[in-house]
Write a protein that holds these residues in place. Structure first.
Motif, PDB file in Angstrom:
ATOM      1  N   LEU A 140       2.246   2.221   6.748  1.00 61.39           N
ATOM      2  CA  LEU A 140       1.159   2.619   7.650  1.00 61.39           C
ATOM      3  C   LEU A 140      -0.193   2.197   7.088  1.00 61.39           C
ATOM      4  O   LEU A 140      -1.063   1.719   7.816  1.00 61.39           O
ATOM      5  N   ALA A 141      -0.354   2.363   5.780  1.00 57.94           N
ATOM      6  CA  ALA A 141      -1.633   2.017   5.159  1.00 57.94           C
ATOM      7  C   ALA A 141      -1.912   0.522   5.298  1.00 57.94           C
ATOM      8  O   ALA A 141      -3.062   0.100   5.426  1.00 57.94           O
ATOM      9  N   ALA A 142      -0.833  -0.286   5.286  1.00 57.52           N
ATOM     10  CA  ALA A 142      -1.030  -1.729   5.433  1.00 57.52           C
ATOM     11  C   ALA A 142      -1.395  -2.080   6.875  1.00 57.52           C
ATOM     12  O   ALA A 142      -2.151  -3.015   7.129  1.00 57.52           O
ATOM     13  N   LEU A 143      -0.859  -1.337   7.842  1.00 60.53           N
ATOM     14  CA  LEU A 143      -1.142  -1.609   9.258  1.00 60.53           C
ATOM     15  C   LEU A 143      -2.550  -1.151   9.653  1.00 60.53           C
ATOM     16  O   LEU A 143      -3.192  -1.756  10.517  1.00 60.53           O
ATOM     17  N   GLN A 144      -3.008  -0.091   9.024  1.00 59.73           N
ATOM     18  CA  GLN A 144      -4.221   0.580   9.490  1.00 59.73           C
ATOM     19  C   GLN A 144      -5.460  -0.326   9.576  1.00 59.73           C
ATOM     20  O   GLN A 144      -6.124  -0.369  10.609  1.00 59.73           O
ATOM     21  N   PRO A 145      -5.787  -1.108   8.510  1.00 61.80           N
ATOM     22  CA  PRO A 145      -6.990  -1.950   8.609  1.00 61.80           C
ATOM     23  C   PRO A 145      -6.849  -3.042   9.682  1.00 61.80           C
ATOM     24  O   PRO A 145      -7.840  -3.423  10.312  1.00 61.80           O
ATOM     25  N   LEU A 146      -5.630  -3.510   9.893  1.00 59.67           N
ATOM     26  CA  LEU A 146      -5.424  -4.523  10.935  1.00 59.67           C
ATOM     27  C   LEU A 146      -5.735  -3.934  12.295  1.00 59.67           C
ATOM     28  O   LEU A 146      -6.413  -4.543  13.121  1.00 59.67           O
ATOM     29  N   GLN A 147      -5.225  -2.732  12.516  1.00 58.29           N
ATOM     30  CA  GLN A 147      -5.500  -2.039  13.784  1.00 58.29           C
ATOM     31  C   GLN A 147      -6.993  -1.799  13.960  1.00 58.29           C
ATOM     32  O   GLN A 147      -7.537  -2.000  15.037  1.00 58.29           O
ATOM     33  N   ARG A 148      -7.667  -1.380  12.882  1.00 60.60           N
ATOM     34  CA  ARG A 148      -9.092  -1.094  12.980  1.00 60.60           C
ATOM     35  C   ARG A 148      -9.854  -2.347  13.443  1.00 60.60           C
ATOM     36  O   ARG A 148     -10.718  -2.284  14.306  1.00 60.60           O
TER      37      ARG A 148
ATOM     38  N   LEU B  28       8.072   0.037   8.090  1.00 64.20           N
ATOM     39  CA  LEU B  28       7.799   1.404   8.549  1.00 64.20           C
ATOM     40  C   LEU B  28       9.078   2.039   9.079  1.00 64.20           C
ATOM     41  O   LEU B  28       9.409   3.185   8.767  1.00 64.20           O
ATOM     42  N   ILE B  29       9.828   1.258   9.867  1.00 70.15           N
ATOM     43  CA  ILE B  29      11.016   1.829  10.506  1.00 70.15           C
ATOM     44  C   ILE B  29      12.129   2.069   9.478  1.00 70.15           C
ATOM     45  O   ILE B  29      12.851   3.056   9.555  1.00 70.15           O
ATOM     46  N   LEU B  30      12.224   1.164   8.513  1.00 74.34           N
ATOM     47  CA  LEU B  30      13.317   1.279   7.542  1.00 74.34           C
ATOM     48  C   LEU B  30      12.993   2.236   6.393  1.00 74.34           C
ATOM     49  O   LEU B  30      13.872   2.545   5.594  1.00 74.34           O
ATOM     50  N   ALA B  31      11.721   2.675   6.342  1.00 68.13           N
ATOM     51  CA  ALA B  31      11.325   3.523   5.208  1.00 68.13           C
ATOM     52  C   ALA B  31      12.219   4.755   5.100  1.00 68.13           C
ATOM     53  O   ALA B  31      12.491   5.408   6.110  1.00 68.13           O
ATOM     54  N   THR B  32      12.686   5.033   3.897  1.00 75.03           N
ATOM     55  CA  THR B  32      13.535   6.208   3.719  1.00 75.03           C
ATOM     56  C   THR B  32      12.767   7.323   3.000  1.00 75.03           C
ATOM     57  O   THR B  32      13.162   8.472   3.052  1.00 75.03           O
TER      58      THR B  32
ATOM     59  N   GLY C 116       4.231 -10.373  16.092  1.00 78.50           N
ATOM     60  CA  GLY C 116       3.811 -11.538  15.306  1.00 78.50           C
ATOM     61  C   GLY C 116       4.073 -11.319  13.825  1.00 78.50           C
ATOM     62  O   GLY C 116       5.115 -10.778  13.434  1.00 78.50           O
ATOM     63  N   ASP C 117       3.076 -11.706  13.018  1.00 78.71           N
ATOM     64  CA  ASP C 117       3.328 -11.610  11.569  1.00 78.71           C
ATOM     65  C   ASP C 117       3.231 -10.167  11.070  1.00 78.71           C
ATOM     66  O   ASP C 117       3.404  -9.899   9.886  1.00 78.71           O
ATOM     67  N   ARG C 118       2.924  -9.237  12.005  1.00 76.64           N
ATOM     68  CA  ARG C 118       2.906  -7.831  11.571  1.00 76.64           C
ATOM     69  C   ARG C 118       4.284  -7.188  11.697  1.00 76.64           C
ATOM     70  O   ARG C 118       4.477  -6.055  11.275  1.00 76.64           O
ATOM     71  N   ARG C 119       5.184  -7.933  12.301  1.00 73.85           N
ATOM     72  CA  ARG C 119       6.533  -7.408  12.513  1.00 73.85           C
ATOM     73  C   ARG C 119       7.146  -6.871  11.216  1.00 73.85           C
ATOM     74  O   ARG C 119       7.787  -5.823  11.210  1.00 73.85           O
TER      75      ARG C 119
ATOM     76  N   ALA D 185      -1.498   9.247  13.699  1.00 69.83           N
ATOM     77  CA  ALA D 185      -2.660   9.512  12.840  1.00 69.83           C
ATOM     78  C   ALA D 185      -3.283   8.195  12.391  1.00 69.83           C
ATOM     79  O   ALA D 185      -4.509   8.031  12.378  1.00 69.83           O
ATOM     80  N   MET D 186      -2.411   7.241  12.030  1.00 65.35           N
ATOM     81  CA  MET D 186      -2.910   5.937  11.596  1.00 65.35           C
ATOM     82  C   MET D 186      -3.723   5.291  12.713  1.00 65.35           C
ATOM     83  O   MET D 186      -4.813   4.749  12.490  1.00 65.35           O
TER      84      MET D 186
END
Ligand code: ADP
Ligand code: MG
Ligand code: MG
Length: 884
Positions: free
Chosen positions: A601-609, A588-592, A579-582, A693-694
């Protein structure tokens, strides 16, 4: 080896040897019920015949000896010109396959004995010639493969010549001529005359019945019903009794209770002056069995007495075939009757109340598959749609679809993805493929015991039959002034027998409403809901296995809990990345750089929580197993082809598409030949820093948050695709650090365990258990990797062939392969528990909701199964059935 048993020598427990029909004829004989004399040739003889192609040595002599006994008992000789004995030669397997195999009636009759038969019947020549033409017809079709239409055409021609519509309007002379015509048809197709030697007729008929085990429709039926291929059929040879000797004769079928609802009462169909198959084939319209009370009160009273005897004896619903010959009642068949799912529950509860069975037996008498059927949706009639006609509700359910008129079309349209309703005057065994393909079946003739009704009930398919207000043509049917053409949509309600034009919306069934808590099981007006409630309650009391659910959302979790789930066995976290988390996942995948990755990861973490908190709250107090991310990351990116096209087009136009180009490069980099065996599960967690870890942190924070609200979180962290204990140890070490930091000594228990889905994990379970507090068998992947079957490819590609060859009887993805995959489950359970006695064991593959697999998991000593919310009641019931 003994190949032939007198009826008096058999009993109902010998169905493997004598077939259901033979075993129950024997049982009725020994109960002192009026069964015509006869004997049964065993399934062993059939198997030997099918293997060698010839009648086994010794069989002919044995048949001869038993025939003599039969002739003595009847005081007549087979085919005697002056006073012939006639017999029926009847198929019957251990497991009933109604109408799938062959039976030949009137065997023994020939040119020489027609007059003798007429004399026997008090000079009724019409009857004798009619019996003879039936024999030639049945024998020709069954034994010698003469096309049935040829006989029907000859019969039609005879009626047309005489200017009549019904068979009964043909007189003795007409039928005698018809016999001549039939004999000509027979000779033309076989190259020889119709055999006149009665014993030769008998032997050939026996062989034909043996062969009918392998008739196409029988093979198809067995595959559909999962009946083993190697049982073979027995053959019962029964002295003929005649229901076609006039108005004081007839034939009928009866149930000791309503096979549709399970309510007690008299249910059946009767047809006066008719023989055998006339009733079931729906050739003429039958009368309800109650009418027999008026037609022949003595036979009716005796029939009721016999029905009560049979119910008491079998302690179950029985169905019965009987014939009345000039006022004398004969029993021709009985068996524990097929019934709808609703009737199965209602009958079991009634029998408990009538003290015929106990609650354990009631739980054994119903199945998870039946319960699943009762959870099918029903028509929503709140808009009060007007039925266009009403007929017999023969097999419940609600089905809408396009009308088709042949089995062939049904199959074609269904394969093209359409929902179809098969409309026929009546069905016969050749329609089976079409019945399987259709959503529902509608016939214009026949009652609750017609072929369509019986077969549809067996398949759990919606069926309305006997709709005599409709006129069925080749490519359309008419009813009440409407013409419904092929392709038009109708809706059929197999519970009420109503037929609607157009599509009617559907709603939850009563049983689902009960599970949802919207229907009171104490309401006596609803015997089905009350029966389901009592049986489910008892199953819950008896079962040892806990039942959890697979749920990724709070809504699914809530429904599953209402349906009785005792926790979540599998929460897949992948959908939480869509969805809009794509966009975050792409980052995350493109991060170099590490910094870019950490930011994503930090942006995903609260959503997952928040996701986890919602689930834990919904399952407050119950365990929630969260699986760390499993699929390969490129599944979250656009497809390679799409991206490549996009980039190429942009370049062509001279535009810049930096982001897309980056992404294309990433997708190319991550492309795998065999992604199911590639970078996924724990491997991903070990390769992408911070990802697991996230997730662990999100779970821990959610648990702490729920505890702070006063709740009781019981999270379980599950690591997927582990094959070696070192993998798990590495993840565990990192997770424990985070847990110590977030949960500390707050007292919230967080378990860490693993899926057992890689064969190596199953075989090294003793080592893996050192690092796992629980195992959850991922039987989908364990099957995929155990067999080396790519799940997404093989089912459509070649499973049909494997099923045809009998390599397995059912797809191992549907029902657990006990011998192979099941053995890995046992090894892992035993060795895991040996290393860690309090190891929790569960299963979270599709198999968790499959009845047969649930029984296996019970036997293997697992603690719980987990399945989709809708399967939870099914798993509860089957877990109870496994325990009683
Ligand atoms: P199926 O398994 O298809 O029901 P059956 O062997 O039961 O086949 O026989 C077909 C029909 O013929 C049934 O209606 C049965 O009652 C009738 N029938 C069979 N044997 C006899 C007999 N000896 N006398 C009269 N009717 C018979
Ligand atoms: Mg029968
Ligand atoms: Mg898996």
């Amino acid at each position: 080896m003994k190949f032939v048993y007198e009826f008096a020598e058999g009993n109902k427990d010998l169905a493997d040897l004598l077939g259901g029909k033979g075993a129950n004829l024997a049982e009725m004989t020994n109960l002192g019920l009026p069964v015509p004399a006869g004997f049964t040739i065993t399934t062993q003889a059939c198997k030997q015949y099918l293997a060698s192609g010839v009648r086994p040595a010794g069989l002919d002599d044995e048949i001869g000896a038993h025939l003599s006994t039969l002739e003595e008992a009847m005081g007549r000789r087979l085919g005697d010109p002056h006073d012939p004995l006639l017999v029926s030669v009847r198929s019957g397997a251990a497991i009933s396959m109604p109408g799938m195999m062959e039976t030949v009636l009137n065997v023994g009759l020939g040119d020489a004995s027609v007059a003798g038969l007429a004399a026997q019947a008090g000079g009724d020549e019409r009857f004798a010639w009619d019996s003879y033409r039936r024999l030639i017809q049945m024998f020709g079709k069954t034994v010698c493969d003469v096309p049935g239409e040829e006989f029907e055409d000859a019969l039609d021609a005879a009626k047309a010549a005489k200017g009549v519509r019904d068979d009964v309007d043909l007189d003795a002379a007409d039928l005698r001529e018809l016999v001549g015509a039939f004999q000509a048809v027979f000779a033309k197709h076989t190259g020889h005359e119709f055999p006149q030697d009665p014993r030769e007729q008998l032997d050939l008929a026996v062989e034909a019945v043996f062969r009918s085990w392998n008739a196409k429709r029988a093979v198809l039926y067995r595959r559909q019903e999962r009946i083993p291929e190697d049982l073979g059929t027995a053959v019962s040879v029964v002295a003929m009794v005649f229901g076609n000797l006039g108005a004081d004769s007839g034939t009928g079928v009866a149930f000791t209770r309503d096979p549709g609802t399970g309510e007690p009462g008299i249910y059946g169909d009767y047809l006066a002056n008719a023989q055998g198959e006339d009733v079931v084939a729906g050739i003429r319209n039958t009368v309800p069995l109650e009418d027999l009370e008026r037609l022949d009160p003595d036979s009716y009273a005796e029939l009721l007495r016999i029905m009560a005897t049979l119910e008491g004896h079998y302690r179950d619903l029985c169905d019965i075939e009987f014939t009345i010959e000039r006022g004398k009642l004969w029993m021709l068949q009985t068996r524990v009757g097929k019934r709808t799912a609703a009737a199965a529950f209602t009958i079991a509860a009634h029998l408990v109340d009538e003290e015929m069975i106990d609650m354990d037996e009631a739980v054994r008498r119903v199945t998870g598959a039946q319960l699943a059927q009762l959870m099918f949706p029903r028509f929503d009639l709140s808009d009060e749609p007007q039925p266009v006609t009403r007929a017999v509700g023969a097999s419940p359910g609600a089905a809408s679809g396009e009308v088709v008129f042949t089995a062939e079309h049904a199959v074609q349209r269904a394969e093209a993805g359409h929902r179809v309703i098969l409309v026929r005057r009546e069905t016969n065994p050749d329609d089976l493929p079409g019945m399987i393909a259709a959503r529902g079946i509608l016939t214009s003739r026949g009652g609750k015991t017609s072929h369509a009704a019986v077969v549809a009930r067996g398949m759990g398919k919606t069926c309305v039959c006997g709709a005599d207000e409709i006129t069925v043509g080749e490519r359309e049917f008419t009813v009440a002034g409407h013409t419904i053409a092929e392709g038009d949509v109708i809706s059929v309600d197999g519970t009420t027998g109503r037929v609607y034009l157009g599509e009617v919306p559907v709603r939850d069934s009563e049983v689902v409403q009960y599970f949802e808590g919207d229907l009171d099981p104490a309401n006596a007006n609803d015997p089905l809901v009350s029966a389901v409630h009592r049986i489910m309650t008892h199953a819950d009391e008896r079962r040892r296995l806990l039942v959890r659910t697979n749920a990724d959302t709070a809504a699914d979790a809530a429904r599953a809990r209402r349906f009785g789930a005792q926790g979540i066995g599998l929460c897949r976290t992948e959908h939480m990345f869509l969805g809009d988390r794509r966009e975050l996942v792409e980052k995350l995948i493109l991060a170099t750089t590490d910094a870019d990755r950490q930011a994503a990861l930090a942006a995903l973490q609260p959503l997952q929580r928040d996701d986890f908190l919602a689930l834990l709250r919904e399952m407050n107090g119950l365990p929630v197993t969260v699986r760390l991310i499993d699929p390969p990351l490129h599944e979250f990116l656009p497809a390679l082809e799409d991206l490549a096209v996009h980039v190429a087009v942009a370049r062509e136009r001279g535009e810049r598409a930096t982001r897309q180009e980056q992404m294309l490069a990433a997708v190319r980099r991550m492309h795998e030949q065999n992604p199911m065996l590639g970078l996924r599960g724990v491997r991903l967690g070990l390769v992408v820093p911070g990802l697991f870890a996230m997730q662990v942190r999100a779970i821990a924070e959610a648990a702490v948050a729920l505890a702070a609200e006063g709740g009781t979180p019981r999270p379980e962290i599950m690591v997927p695709l582990v094959g070696a204990v070192q993998e798990l140890e590495t993840v565990r070490a990192e997770a424990e650090k985070i847990l110590a930091e977030v949960v500390g000594d707050s007292g919230v228990p967080v378990l860490i365990g693993t899926m057992i889905e890689v064969p190596r994990a199953a075989l090294t379970a003793g080592q893996i258990a050192e690092a796992a507090e629980f195992f959850s068998f991922g039987t989908n992947d364990l099957t995929q990797m155990g067999w080396g079957f790519s799940r997404d490819d093989v089912e459509g590609a070649f499973f049909w062939r494997y099923l045809e060859l009998g390599i397995f009887g059912i797809s191992p993805f549907e029902s657990l392969d006990r011998d192979g995959v099941g053995r890995m489950v046992r090894i892992a359970s035993d060795e895991g528990r040996a290393a860690r006695p309090d190891l929790k064991l569960g299963v979270c593959g599709e198999h968790g909701g499959d009845p047969d697999s649930v029984h296996f998991f019970h036997e293997a000593g697992l603690d719980y199964v987990s399945c989709s919310p809708f399967r939870v009641p099914v798993a509860r019931l089957e877990a109870g059935r496994a325990a009683v």
